[in-house]
Scaffold this motif. Structure first.
Motif, short mmCIF file in Angstrom:
data_model
loop_
_atom_site.label_atom_id
_atom_site.label_comp_id
_atom_site.label_asym_id
_atom_site.label_seq_id
_atom_site.Cartn_x
_atom_site.Cartn_y
_atom_site.Cartn_z
N UNK A 72 0.81 -1.22 0.00
CA UNK A 72 0.00 0.00 0.00
C UNK A 72 0.84 1.27 0.00
N UNK A 73 2.09 1.18 0.44
CA UNK A 73 2.95 2.36 0.37
C UNK A 73 3.20 2.75 -1.08
N UNK A 132 -14.36 -1.53 3.03
CA UNK A 132 -14.81 -2.63 2.17
C UNK A 132 -14.51 -2.34 0.70
N UNK A 133 -14.21 -1.08 0.39
CA UNK A 133 -13.84 -0.72 -0.98
C UNK A 133 -12.45 -1.23 -1.35
N UNK A 134 -11.58 -1.32 -0.36
CA UNK A 134 -10.17 -1.63 -0.62
C UNK A 134 -10.02 -3.10 -0.98
N UNK A 170 -1.89 -4.40 5.69
CA UNK A 170 -1.16 -5.04 6.78
C UNK A 170 -0.45 -4.01 7.66
N UNK A 171 -0.04 -2.90 7.06
CA UNK A 171 0.63 -1.85 7.80
C UNK A 171 -0.43 -0.86 8.29
N UNK A 172 -0.70 -0.88 9.58
CA UNK A 172 -1.78 -0.05 10.14
C UNK A 172 -1.54 1.44 9.94
N UNK A 173 -0.28 1.83 9.74
CA UNK A 173 0.02 3.26 9.56
C UNK A 173 -0.58 3.79 8.26
N UNK A 174 -0.91 2.88 7.33
CA UNK A 174 -1.49 3.31 6.06
C UNK A 174 -3.01 3.32 6.08
N UNK A 175 -3.59 2.85 7.17
CA UNK A 175 -5.04 2.79 7.26
C UNK A 175 -5.66 4.18 7.15
N UNK A 176 -5.14 5.13 7.94
CA UNK A 176 -5.70 6.49 7.91
C UNK A 176 -5.43 7.16 6.56
N UNK A 177 -4.28 6.84 5.96
CA UNK A 177 -3.96 7.44 4.65
C UNK A 177 -4.93 6.96 3.58
N UNK A 178 -5.24 5.66 3.59
CA UNK A 178 -6.16 5.14 2.58
C UNK A 178 -7.58 5.62 2.83
N UNK A 179 -7.96 5.79 4.09
CA UNK A 179 -9.28 6.38 4.39
C UNK A 179 -9.35 7.80 3.85
N UNK A 180 -8.25 8.53 3.99
CA UNK A 180 -8.18 9.89 3.45
C UNK A 180 -8.31 9.86 1.93
N UNK A 181 -7.66 8.88 1.29
CA UNK A 181 -7.76 8.74 -0.17
C UNK A 181 -9.19 8.48 -0.60
N UNK A 182 -9.90 7.63 0.16
CA UNK A 182 -11.30 7.33 -0.17
C UNK A 182 -12.14 8.59 -0.03
N UNK A 183 -11.88 9.38 1.01
CA UNK A 183 -12.62 10.62 1.22
C UNK A 183 -12.38 11.60 0.07
#
Length: 243
Positions: free
Chosen positions: A86-87, A208-210, A215-228
């Protein structure tokens, strides 16, 4: 005809290009596209124009070679996309956004790409994205905010509704196309599921879109931001698309 805006653009002999491509043999062909007026604008997230060839009937542009081909061959291929963590996805998303921002407001010309899509983003040896294919692009004047055309060119599905139906285009129509591209990167497939994306966001189930687990929890907030950001690109009122 082709107009070159910068006179310091290197000019290659036809014989040099023929030699480099083994006389244009089909096995060395990696793609094709159209071009109109040419402007030499450089940014790390735009494909670099190396030179041109103008001999007789031949009019050619020479671009840097992008080792990993186009983005669509990565994100729509299950095996290749599976090799990207995901990075890398996030770096590709940010690189495309930076290239688009440069075209829209940071270069000396304001350029509307008009055909931003996965196959028009190329990846270098380190998977850095570079926007390519400016054959349909339009240049705006300093104070120009919107253009209108009766000749609709681009790719349906990536086109903003007001462009596809009325021929109106602007910075915001490129933002809509970026939204489609961003959704495809997140989903890992070709998709126009804007409404489903909104539905999942409103229900508090955006992850559920992803298409594969983070696996890297540090990217969770980043991907949520991308979805937003992705959803903001599809706001019904074009005035809200300037993200």
């Amino acid at each position: 005809g082709m107009q070159v805006d910068d006179m310091d653009l290197p000019v290659f002999d036809l014989s040099t290009i023929a030699k480099a491509t083994s006389n244009f043999t089909i096995k060395n062909k990696i793609g094709e596209g159209g071009f109109g007026p040419v402007y030499r604008i450089q940014h790390r997230n735009l494909v670099k124009l190396l030179g041109c060839c103008l001999e007789g009937e031949e009019k050619m542009l020479v671009y840097e070679y992008m080792l990993n081909g186009s983005l669509d061959s990565f994100i729509f291929d299950e095996q290749r996309s599976g090799s990207l963590d995901w990075s890398k996805h996030f770096n590709i998303i940010c690189g495309i956004a930076k290239g688009l921002l440069f075209l829209h407001q940071d270069s000396r010309l304001r350029i509307i790409h008009k055909d931003l899509k996965a196959s028009n983003v190329l990846l270098d040896s380190e998977l850095n994205p570079k926007i390519s294919e400016f054959g349909t692009a339009r240049i705006f004047g300093v104070d120009q905010q919107e253009g209108n055309t009766k000749r609709i060119v681009g790719t349906y599905g990536y086109m903003a509704p007001e462009y596809a139906t009325d021929g109106l285009f602007s910075v915001k129509s490129d933002v809509f196309s970026f939204g489609v591209l961003l959704l495809e990167i997140i989903l890992g497939k070709r998709s126009r599921e804007y409404y489903n994306a909104w539905k999942l966001w409103k229900e508090g189930r955006p992850l559920e879109l992803i298409y594969k687990s983070i696996e890297d929890s540090s990217f969770l907030s980043r991907m949520l931001h991308c979805i937003h950001v992705n959803l903001l690109c599809f706001q019904q009122n074009p005035e809200d698309w300037n993200v």
